[in-house]
Enzyme design. Structure first.
Site, PDB file in Angstrom:
ATOM      1  N   PRO A   1      52.164  53.230  56.963  1.00  0.00           N
ATOM      2  CA  PRO A   1      52.145  51.847  57.444  1.00  0.00           C
ATOM      3  C   PRO A   1      51.434  51.740  58.788  1.00  0.00           C
ATOM      4  CG  PRO A   1      54.310  52.453  56.637  1.00  0.00           C
ATOM      5  CD  PRO A   1      53.513  53.721  56.699  1.00  0.00           C
ATOM      6  N   GLU A   2      50.498  50.806  58.879  1.00  0.00           N
ATOM      7  CA  GLU A   2      49.790  50.588  60.136  1.00  0.00           C
ATOM      8  C   GLU A   2      50.210  49.254  60.729  1.00  0.00           C
ATOM      9  OE1 GLU A   2      45.849  51.793  60.655  1.00  0.00           O
ATOM     10  OE2 GLU A   2      45.824  53.187  58.985  1.00  0.00           O
TER      11      GLU A   2
END
Length: 274
Positions: A2-3
């Protein structure tokens, strides 16, 4: 992994279901994540959730009994469950935050590299103390990036992924931003001109903003049978496209390991100066 846009999507997704509610209990099934889950979380019954926001890739739940810092690590995700959508526990469902009306914030993390930590005040938390500006803030400008880059020989891709310089520009969005800015990921940072820095900052803001907007279309999915958000499908120009034709020039996308991360780029659109 996840960014920043995925974390921002999570913040926007869970906030309507939790802000203003009271915590009944926090159930910890796996204490050993990246760091040990804070013991203080066991004492948060009756805490009222005041706000939920993001700093870098940390999701912060602010309460009247201290703040909860959540990091999704490499494989973590958050989902909202209700009495109607509650399901059997999965192998990797490590933490539940349960409110007094039965709403459940469930944390799933197969690789156990995320974090659930308690701090008295997130603004003063040691983990957040040395972070650079947010990429979408007014503090992150071309002039700022230019000044920070002087006398730095590190590759520009590593530089913009350094949270002390600017937070939240992860591998995917660094590759995409450098492509759109026409900058080779291995270019020595000190060789960037002010004009290139201004262009790069503009592109980073645009790429992240568009990703967040796309993520907004999945907010309705935070209550669903599997309890996980349906992250948006990304239209990527270079990342993950090794050997495929560049959409701009037709050259084949190449990869190079930079800072132990796989970097995708177009050898024609992003020429490395000799």
């Amino acid at each position: 992994m996840p960014e920043l846009p995925e974390v921002e999507t999570s913040v926007r997704g869970i906030s309507p279901y939790l802000v203003g509610k009271t915590i009944e209990q926090i159930i910890i099934r796996q204490k050993q994540l990246r760091w040990l889950v804070s013991d203080e979380l066991n004492q948060m019954a009756s805490a009222k959730i005041l706000a939920i926001y993001r700093r870098a890739k940390y999701l912060i739940i602010q309460t009247n009994q201290g703040d909860i810092l959540i990091h999704l690590g490499m494989s973590g995700s958050l989902g909202i469950l209700t009495k109607q959508t509650e399901k059997e526990l999965g192998k990797h469902d490590h933490v539940d935050l349960v409110t007094t009306d039965g709403t459940i914030l469930r944390y799933n993390d197969p690789r156990k590299f995320g974090a659930w930590l308690w701090v008295e005040n997130a603004e003063n938390a040691e983990l957040l103390a040395k972070l650079g500006p947010e990429p979408l803030s007014e503090q992150f400008t071309g002039s700022y990036l230019y000044q920070q880059s002087r006398n730095k020989t590190v590759a520009i891709k590593n530089f913009i992924m350094n949270n002390a310089v600017v937070v939240g520009v992860g591998n995917i969005y660094a590759c995409e931003s450098l492509f759109q800015a026409g900058i080779h990921p291995n270019l020595a940072t000190q060789n960037l001109s002010l004009k290139q820095c201004e262009r790069l900052v503009t592109v980073i803001k645009s790429v992240l903003s568009k990703a967040i907007l796309q993520g907004g279309t999945t907010l309705k999915d935070f209550i669903q049978p599997d309890g996980k958000p349906g992250y948006f499908a990304q239209v990527l120009q270079v990342y993950g496209r090794k050997g495929q034709e560049c959409n701009d020039c037709g050259s084949l996308i190449e990869t190079q390991i930079i800072g132990q991360r796989n970097s995708f780029y177009c050898p024609k659109c992003q020429r490395l100066p000799r």
